[in-house]
Write a protein that holds these residues in place. Structure first.
Motif, PDB file in Angstrom:
ATOM      1  N   THR A  77       0.740  -1.316  -0.268  1.00  0.00           N
ATOM      2  CA  THR A  77      -0.271   0.169  -0.050  1.00  0.00           C
ATOM      3  C   THR A  77       0.997   1.190   0.419  1.00  0.00           C
ATOM      4  O   THR A  77       0.861   2.497  -1.057  1.00  0.00           O
ATOM      5  CB  THR A  77      -0.970  -0.388   1.166  1.00  0.00           C
ATOM      6  OG1 THR A  77      -1.818  -1.167   1.144  1.00  0.00           O
ATOM      7  CG2 THR A  77      -1.519   1.014   0.964  1.00  0.00           C
ATOM      8  N   PHE A  81       1.550   4.349  -3.015  1.00  0.00           N
ATOM      9  CA  PHE A  81       2.285   5.782  -2.790  1.00  0.00           C
ATOM     10  C   PHE A  81       3.674   6.180  -3.327  1.00  0.00           C
ATOM     11  O   PHE A  81       3.873   7.258  -3.521  1.00  0.00           O
ATOM     12  CB  PHE A  81       1.152   6.165  -1.179  1.00  0.00           C
ATOM     13  CG  PHE A  81       1.824   7.526  -1.489  1.00  0.00           C
ATOM     14  CD1 PHE A  81       1.146   8.325  -1.340  1.00  0.00           C
ATOM     15  CD2 PHE A  81       2.835   7.596  -0.491  1.00  0.00           C
ATOM     16  CE1 PHE A  81       0.772   9.485  -0.851  1.00  0.00           C
ATOM     17  CE2 PHE A  81       2.964   8.996   0.077  1.00  0.00           C
ATOM     18  CZ  PHE A  81       2.491   9.935  -0.252  1.00  0.00           C
ATOM     19  N   SER A 104      -5.807  -0.083  -1.550  1.00  0.00           N
ATOM     20  CA  SER A 104      -4.815   0.458  -2.053  1.00  0.00           C
ATOM     21  C   SER A 104      -3.976   1.151  -3.206  1.00  0.00           C
ATOM     22  O   SER A 104      -3.406   2.706  -2.997  1.00  0.00           O
ATOM     23  CB  SER A 104      -3.696  -0.297  -2.087  1.00  0.00           C
ATOM     24  OG  SER A 104      -4.034  -1.988  -1.229  1.00  0.00           O
ATOM     25  N   ALA A 108      -3.577   4.866  -3.161  1.00  0.00           N
ATOM     26  CA  ALA A 108      -2.515   5.599  -3.411  1.00  0.00           C
ATOM     27  C   ALA A 108      -1.722   7.393  -4.121  1.00  0.00           C
ATOM     28  O   ALA A 108      -1.431   8.058  -4.040  1.00  0.00           O
ATOM     29  CB  ALA A 108      -1.358   4.744  -4.064  1.00  0.00           C
ATOM     30  N   GLN A 111      -4.136   9.672  -2.127  1.00  0.00           N
ATOM     31  CA  GLN A 111      -3.394  10.163  -1.754  1.00  0.00           C
ATOM     32  C   GLN A 111      -1.761  11.054  -2.129  1.00  0.00           C
ATOM     33  O   GLN A 111      -1.432  12.567  -0.938  1.00  0.00           O
ATOM     34  CB  GLN A 111      -2.498   8.852  -0.559  1.00  0.00           C
ATOM     35  CG  GLN A 111      -3.633   8.411   0.479  1.00  0.00           C
ATOM     36  CD  GLN A 111      -3.296   7.135   0.831  1.00  0.00           C
ATOM     37  OE1 GLN A 111      -2.867   6.427   0.794  1.00  0.00           O
ATOM     38  NE2 GLN A 111      -4.857   6.425   1.322  1.00  0.00           N
ATOM     39  N   CYS A 112      -1.817  10.936  -3.146  1.00  0.00           N
ATOM     40  CA  CYS A 112      -0.753  12.288  -4.093  1.00  0.00           C
ATOM     41  C   CYS A 112      -1.643  12.891  -4.047  1.00  0.00           C
ATOM     42  O   CYS A 112      -0.905  13.868  -4.783  1.00  0.00           O
ATOM     43  CB  CYS A 112      -0.101  11.019  -4.736  1.00  0.00           C
ATOM     44  SG  CYS A 112       0.928   9.468  -4.902  1.00  0.00           S
TER      45      CYS A 112
END
Ligand SMILES: Cc1ncc(COP(=O)(O)O)c(C=O)c1O
Length: 397
Positions: A77, A81, A104, A108, A111-112
């Motif tokens: 995970t 990222f 995931s 990922a 989350q960026c």
């Protein structure tokens, strides 16, 4: 204090299934002496031993994958990222991926600060359909993130041609595909960065979490290392009092205990992969006369099988009654079937605003209502495989 076994299993009776999802502990027992010898220096040696064993795993894994660089990371995970960050993906960017994966994958991307754009998959092997990718590319698109679902290699060679033409990166999610090959090479050969997971149920599992990022690009490998290791400037290492940070990084390397275990198991990977493939071939033959639909592969594709994902033909368009019937029937027969990657990612409540009214993924939608995964582990016996075939046939009849 006396520790009861249920403390470790959350009260679940382990070993209750006649054909379980994993029998890794059986292989571990067979390798007990080797494994204990590998763990010994980490537990009782100098602290540097842990770093050395991680570096040894990185070298051995890179060699196994015929890649120039490998960086061992805490989990698949966080590795996805880190791979995207290392490729420079950030706010405002778009990354093309699939809707039948682990959270995931899309996690990922988001989350960026980037937006996942979902592409439909092929009904044959459940991986990203390269024919549909070009239409999803726009000026914000920066990368493609295909997933080798269940261990089936996505057609990354075709995606490479598109990515090169449109100047995109490819980050391949091979979490489930350690040991698989495509066009005669280990999976990952056509991607910029590839992630392999060492979570316990994966084809090469640790006893906790773990993953490897593999790349041929030295600059990408360096950037990955920087992000994995706090963002610490490696060139400042030798000057006392002069350490420097050139990035706000993370502290997410693979821990030494897991590295030692995975390194000890790595030489078995080719034999275990062959076993997984033989089990899948036996299941394919054995299920040929039933209404189950088995996966089909490109001639160049040499999948591995984390599990054997069949689909149940005849599921109704509204419901998934046949899917549940098979799943429950198998479990009642002592076979630890699972339904993986259903519902599709975009149905999770966290994504209600990210993918509102998504309707362009008919194959992903249908597969999610039809998948049932049969256990595949290298430790299965021929009788157990035969038993799975018989039980599946009876339930479907
Ligand atoms: C397709 C896929 N990608 C990524 C991951 C994440 O890997 P990890 O469990 O090592 O974090 C998983 C885990 O199941 C997965 O199935």
């Amino acid at each position: 204090m006396q520790l009861s076994p249920s403390l470790f299993t959350g009260g679940i009776r382990v070993g209750a299934f006649r054909v379980p999802r994993s029998r890794a502990s059986r292989s571990h027992r067979e390798m007990r002496e080797e494994i204990n010898a590998a763990l010994e220096p980490i537990l009782y040696g100098a602290y540097q031993d842990s770093y050395q064993i991680r570096a040894a795993l990185e070298r051995a894994f890179a060699e196994e994958m015929q890649a120039r660089h490998a960086v061992a990371v805490h989990s698949g995970t966080i590795a996805l990222f880190i791979a995207l960050r290392a490729c420079g993906i950030g706010p405002g960017d778009e990354v093309i991926s699939v809707g039948n994966s682990d959270i995931s994958t899309t996690g990922a991307i988001r989350q960026c600060g980037a937006l996942p754009v979902l592409c439909d998959v092929q009904a044959s092997d459940y991986t990203m359909d390269p024919q549909l990718v070009e239409a999803l590319i726009n000026e914000r698109t920066r990368a493609i993130l295909p997933v080798d679902l269940h261990g089936h290699p996505a057609d990354v060679k075709s995606l490479r041609a598109i990515a090169d033409r449109r100047q995109l990166n490819i980050v391949e999610d091979a979490a489930l595909a350690t040991g698989a090959r495509d066009h005669g090479r280990p999976v990952g050969a056509f991607a910029d960065v590839t992630m392999f997971s060492f979570a316990p149920f994966k084809p090469l599992g640790s006893a906790g979490n773990g993953a490897m990022l593999v790349t041929d690009d030295a600059a990408l490998a360096e950037r990955i290392r920087l992000l994995v290791g706090y963002g610490h400037d490696p060139s400042g290492e030798t000057a006392p009092g002069r350490q420097n940070y050139i990035e706000e990084g993370y502290n997410v390397p693979l821990d030494g205990l897991q590295a030692a275990l995975v390194l000890t198991k790595l030489p078995q990977l080719p034999a275990w992969t062959a076993k997984r493939r033989a089990i899948a071939a036996a299941l394919e033959r054995g299920l040929a006369g039933t209404s189950a639909v088995t996966p089909r592969f490109r001639p160049e594709s040499e999948p591995t099988f984390r599990s054997y994902a069949i689909t149940v033909a005849g599921s109704s368009s509204q419901g998934s009654d046949r899917q549940l019937e098979l799943y429950q029937g198998l479990r009642a027969a002592g076979i630890e079937a699972v339904i993986h990657y259903a519902p599709p990612i975009y149905d999770y409540s966290i994504y209600a605003d990210t993918f509102p009214n998504i309707d362009h993924l008919p194959v992903t939608d249908r597969l999610a209502r039809q998948y049932v995964n049969l256990p595949v582990t290298p430790e299965l016996t021929a009788e157990e495989v035969e038993y799975m075939i018989e039980a599946t046939g009876k339930i479907l009849a």
